[in-house]
Design a protein around this motif. Structure first.
Motif, PDB file in Angstrom:
ATOM      1  N   LEU A  72      84.261-107.937  60.115  1.00 54.33           N
ATOM      2  CA  LEU A  72      84.107-106.593  59.558  1.00 54.33           C
ATOM      3  C   LEU A  72      82.816-106.521  58.766  1.00 54.33           C
ATOM      4  O   LEU A  72      82.528-107.416  57.968  1.00 54.33           O
ATOM      5  N   PHE A  73      82.058-105.465  58.999  1.00 50.06           N
ATOM      6  CA  PHE A  73      80.790-105.270  58.294  1.00 50.06           C
ATOM      7  C   PHE A  73      80.770-103.864  57.714  1.00 50.06           C
ATOM      8  O   PHE A  73      81.186-102.905  58.360  1.00 50.06           O
ATOM      9  N   PHE A  74      80.277-103.769  56.484  1.00 47.41           N
ATOM     10  CA  PHE A  74      80.237-102.490  55.781  1.00 47.41           C
ATOM     11  C   PHE A  74      78.854-102.268  55.184  1.00 47.41           C
ATOM     12  O   PHE A  74      78.199-103.217  54.754  1.00 47.41           O
ATOM     13  N   SER A  75      78.463-101.001  55.124  1.00 48.55           N
ATOM     14  CA  SER A  75      77.230-100.627  54.445  1.00 48.55           C
ATOM     15  C   SER A  75      77.518 -99.428  53.559  1.00 48.55           C
ATOM     16  O   SER A  75      78.048 -98.416  54.029  1.00 48.55           O
ATOM     17  N   ALA A  76      77.211 -99.572  52.279  1.00 44.93           N
ATOM     18  CA  ALA A  76      77.373 -98.478  51.314  1.00 44.93           C
ATOM     19  C   ALA A  76      76.254 -98.615  50.289  1.00 44.93           C
ATOM     20  O   ALA A  76      75.868 -99.729  49.926  1.00 44.93           O
ATOM     21  N   PRO A  77      75.723 -97.496  49.807  1.00 45.39           N
ATOM     22  CA  PRO A  77      74.609 -97.552  48.864  1.00 45.39           C
ATOM     23  C   PRO A  77      75.018 -98.137  47.505  1.00 45.39           C
ATOM     24  O   PRO A  77      76.164 -97.979  47.072  1.00 45.39           O
ATOM     25  N   ALA A  78      74.071 -98.777  46.862  1.00 45.14           N
ATOM     26  CA  ALA A  78      74.321 -99.383  45.545  1.00 45.14           C
ATOM     27  C   ALA A  78      74.761 -98.346  44.523  1.00 45.14           C
ATOM     28  O   ALA A  78      75.513 -98.661  43.600  1.00 45.14           O
ATOM     29  N   GLU A  79      74.312 -97.107  44.697  1.00 43.94           N
ATOM     30  CA  GLU A  79      74.673 -96.064  43.726  1.00 43.94           C
ATOM     31  C   GLU A  79      76.069 -95.493  43.993  1.00 43.94           C
ATOM     32  O   GLU A  79      76.459 -94.493  43.382  1.00 43.94           O
ATOM     33  N   ALA A  80      76.837 -96.127  44.873  1.00 42.84           N
ATOM     34  CA  ALA A  80      78.218 -95.715  45.163  1.00 42.84           C
ATOM     35  C   ALA A  80      79.157 -96.901  44.910  1.00 42.84           C
ATOM     36  O   ALA A  80      79.747 -97.442  45.831  1.00 42.84           O
ATOM     37  N   PRO A  81      79.287 -97.310  43.639  1.00 44.92           N
ATOM     38  CA  PRO A  81      80.038 -98.544  43.358  1.00 44.92           C
ATOM     39  C   PRO A  81      81.513 -98.486  43.735  1.00 44.92           C
ATOM     40  O   PRO A  81      82.076 -99.501  44.144  1.00 44.92           O
ATOM     41  N   THR A  82      82.142 -97.323  43.632  1.00 44.34           N
ATOM     42  CA  THR A  82      83.559 -97.245  44.005  1.00 44.34           C
ATOM     43  C   THR A  82      83.718 -97.492  45.500  1.00 44.34           C
ATOM     44  O   THR A  82      84.540 -98.308  45.935  1.00 44.34           O
ATOM     45  N   THR A  83      82.918 -96.804  46.291  1.00 44.19           N
ATOM     46  CA  THR A  83      82.977 -96.964  47.745  1.00 44.19           C
ATOM     47  C   THR A  83      82.620 -98.395  48.138  1.00 44.19           C
ATOM     48  O   THR A  83      83.274 -98.999  48.983  1.00 44.19           O
ATOM     49  N   ARG A  84      81.575 -98.948  47.518  1.00 45.82           N
ATOM     50  CA  ARG A  84      81.200-100.345  47.797  1.00 45.82           C
ATOM     51  C   ARG A  84      82.342-101.293  47.414  1.00 45.82           C
ATOM     52  O   ARG A  84      82.611-102.263  48.112  1.00 45.82           O
ATOM     53  N   GLY A  85      83.006-101.009  46.298  1.00 44.40           N
ATOM     54  CA  GLY A  85      84.114-101.844  45.863  1.00 44.40           C
ATOM     55  C   GLY A  85      85.247-101.832  46.870  1.00 44.40           C
ATOM     56  O   GLY A  85      85.804-102.880  47.216  1.00 44.40           O
ATOM     57  N   PHE A  86      85.582-100.640  47.369  1.00 43.52           N
ATOM     58  CA  PHE A  86      86.633-100.534  48.383  1.00 43.52           C
ATOM     59  C   PHE A  86      86.256-101.308  49.641  1.00 43.52           C
ATOM     60  O   PHE A  86      87.078-102.038  50.202  1.00 43.52           O
TER      61      PHE A  86
END
Length: 141
Positions: A72-86
């Motif tokens: 599994l690979f994910f990409s989320a911006p650093a300025e979206a910590p909640t989404t990155r955390g999930f």
């Protein structure tokens, strides 16, 4: 919900959150955000599936060529910590697991994280949508 239906790494993550109270849960989520693995060089967001249910841009890629070792690979911006955390929770808990084990994860496992009082239902729906898309990929292959 029983922890037994979750792969051991995901059960460990859930247990970590259950051991925390209040704002410590948010701090743990931010720690996970900082630990989101980087994408491999050959994988770009253009080749990944967007998850529009997330409030921030999130892209995922499911590699189920080996159903005993799903990547599994994910990409989320650093300025979206909640989404990155999930995304990082799912990466830590489900990357390198068997497809059948991932498909067995309860769709609402995230309720056991105890974040509902701290994070809006709209944001939590993003985590649910990520898991749903991963499962959809696994069922299609």
């Amino acid at each position: 919900m029983t922890m037994g239906v979750m792969p051991a790494p995901l059960a460990e993550v859930v247990s970590e959150f259950q051991d925390m109270v209040g704002q410590d849960k948010l701090r743990l989520l931010l720690e996970f955000a900082d630990e989101l693995p980087p994408l491999p060089a050959q994988l770009t967001e253009a080749a990944m599936e967007p998850v529009p249910e997330c409030q921030s841009p999130l892209f995922l890629h499911v590699d189920a060529a080996d159903r005993d070792d799903v990547r599994l690979f994910f990409s989320a911006p650093a300025e979206a910590p909640t989404t990155r955390g999930f995304a990082s929770i799912l990466a830590a808990g489900l990357d390198h697991q068997r497809a059948d084990d991932i498909l067995g994860v309860p769709d609402d496992f995230y309720t056991d994280l105890g974040l509902a009082a701290l994070i809006s239902p709209l944001r939590l729906r993003g985590l649910s949508a990520m898991l749903a898309r991963i499962k959809r990929h696994l069922r299609q292959r």
